[in-house]
Scaffold this active site. Structure first.
Site, PDB file in Angstrom:
ATOM      1  N   CYS A 133      61.030  52.489  54.285  1.00  0.00           N
ATOM      2  CA  CYS A 133      60.833  50.943  54.464  1.00  0.00           C
ATOM      3  C   CYS A 133      61.521  50.181  53.462  1.00  0.00           C
ATOM      4  O   CYS A 133      61.318  50.039  52.354  1.00  0.00           O
ATOM      5  CB  CYS A 133      59.305  50.660  54.018  1.00  0.00           C
ATOM      6  SG  CYS A 133      58.690  48.785  54.166  1.00  0.00           S
ATOM      7  N   CYS A 136      59.679  47.099  51.788  1.00  0.00           N
ATOM      8  CA  CYS A 136      59.011  47.525  50.736  1.00  0.00           C
ATOM      9  C   CYS A 136      59.504  48.079  49.507  1.00  0.00           C
ATOM     10  O   CYS A 136      59.116  47.849  48.452  1.00  0.00           O
ATOM     11  CB  CYS A 136      57.994  48.655  51.129  1.00  0.00           C
ATOM     12  SG  CYS A 136      57.244  48.728  52.894  1.00  0.00           S
ATOM     13  N   ASP A 137      60.750  48.870  49.690  1.00  0.00           N
ATOM     14  CA  ASP A 137      61.232  49.591  48.537  1.00  0.00           C
ATOM     15  C   ASP A 137      62.781  48.878  48.223  1.00  0.00           C
ATOM     16  O   ASP A 137      63.106  49.475  47.204  1.00  0.00           O
ATOM     17  CB  ASP A 137      61.344  50.845  48.851  1.00  0.00           C
ATOM     18  CG  ASP A 137      59.890  51.533  48.966  1.00  0.00           C
ATOM     19  OD1 ASP A 137      58.872  51.120  48.334  1.00  0.00           O
ATOM     20  OD2 ASP A 137      59.890  52.549  49.855  1.00  0.00           O
TER      21      ASP A 137
END
Ligand code: NAP
Length: 307
Positions: A133, A136-137
């Protein structure tokens, strides 16, 4: 056991649309969603091909608009995971958390998740440099060098997003031709931060406590190269999220649910919509279309029961 006319399993674009259509038909309805409404759109930075948004729309914003639209209607909501489905004659049962619910019709919209490749180091270094992701990261890799694996729309689009954050991206694809749309590929090709490694596969993700590099094999020359990267983002397609589904529901060889054009599965009263369905084109637009079709067919099915 609580009983409804209809249960929608999954709160991505397909599930939210199916719930919207059924709520407007004023059937007794519950929506089960494991996390926040929006499904995979929440993991997508920018969606540029959903009609009505000529400048593109951020995934979280589209999810929020879908959710707010549904908030106008009266329906029950369960924020828990579905662990089992038992189909029956006229009434189907669903285990949500510790509770069993029953409904005359089910619309399964549980979606798909990113595929794991099973590479040495992938599981061990998950969350320590390995990610599925970008949204997200991505921030963890600001100014660093990373690898992206895959050649579909996700790999290309997420590379464009990551290029805004990182120093350099090694985009590694197993073929010389990309599966993703040409217009997105073109944008990647002119991005100075993205280095293409075509006809190449990652053989191993190296690192002890965190990712330190990847070992890449060029399939044409058989040459192996070590790339020093601190992150590896894997976008190698999707797998159905349907472990909880009973075996009597017909699936294709990859485990996606087989439906007809009205989104009916082989079990009476059970419908499927969105990425969990066996189909060629997985998009927010097609998920929304599936959801509307499934809800309309489910409503027609409920009418036959009352006739
Ligand atoms: P995808 O289109 O299935 O592409 C997966 C990519 O991963 C392919 O390039 C595939 O290589 C590669 N791959 C698969 N298994 C691999 C392995 N074991 N080792 C190395 N590479 C491997 O998946 P996606 O990009 O996640 O997209 C999923 C769906 O969402 C698609 O229908 C896509 O069009 C849609 N989507 C659309 C958009 C958009 O329109 N804006 C954005 C994101 C996703 P091969 O090409 O060699 O098979």
């Amino acid at each position: 056991m609580k009983e409804y006319d209809a249960l929608v399993l999954g709160g991505g674009p397909a599930g939210l649309t199916a719930a919207l259509y059924l709520a407007r038909s004023e059937v007794s309805l519950a929506l089960v969603e494991k996390l926040s409404p929006g499904g995979q759109t929440l993991m997508t930075h920018m969606i540029e091909n959903y009609p009505g948004f000529p400048e593109g729309v951020e995934g979280w914003r589209l999810a929020d608009l879908f959710a707010r639209h549904l908030d106008k209607y009266d329906l029950a909501r369960y924020g828990d995971e579905v662990s089992a489905v038992e189909t029956g004659e006229g009434l189907h049962k669903v285990k949500v958390g510790q509770e069993w619910l029953a409904a005359k019709t089910l619309i399964v919209c549980s979606g798909a998740q990113y595929r794991r490749l099973g590479l040495p180091g992938e599981k061990e270094l998950l969350g320590r440099g390995v990610s599925y992701c970008a949204l997200c990261d991505g921030n963890f890799f600001k100014g660093q060098d990373i690898a992206v694996i895959g050649g579909g729309n996700s790999a290309l689009e997420e590379s464009l997003y990551l290029a805004k954050l990182v120093n350099k991206i090694h985009l590694i694809h197993r073929r010389d031709v990309f599966r993703g749309q040409k217009c997105i590929q073109n944008k990647c090709e002119i991005n100075p931060k993205i280095v293409f490694h075509r006809s190449s596969v990652v053989k191993r993700i190296a690192g002890d406590k965190a990712v330190e590099g990847v070992l890449v094999e060029n399939l044409t020359t058989k040459e192996e190269t070590r790339l020093d990267v601190s992150g590896v983002f894997i976008f190698a397609g999707t797998e159905p999220q349907g472990d909880f589904l009973p075996k009597e529901l017909e699936k294709d060889s990859a485990g996606f649910l087989v439906t007809d054009l009205e989104m009916r599965t082989n079990i009476k009263g059970v419908f499927a919509a969105g990425d969990i369905r066996s189909k060629a084109c997985r998009q927010v637009a097609t998920a929304v279309g599936d959801g509307a079709t499934a809800a309309t067919a489910a409503h027609a099915y409920l009418e036959t029961l009352h006739a």
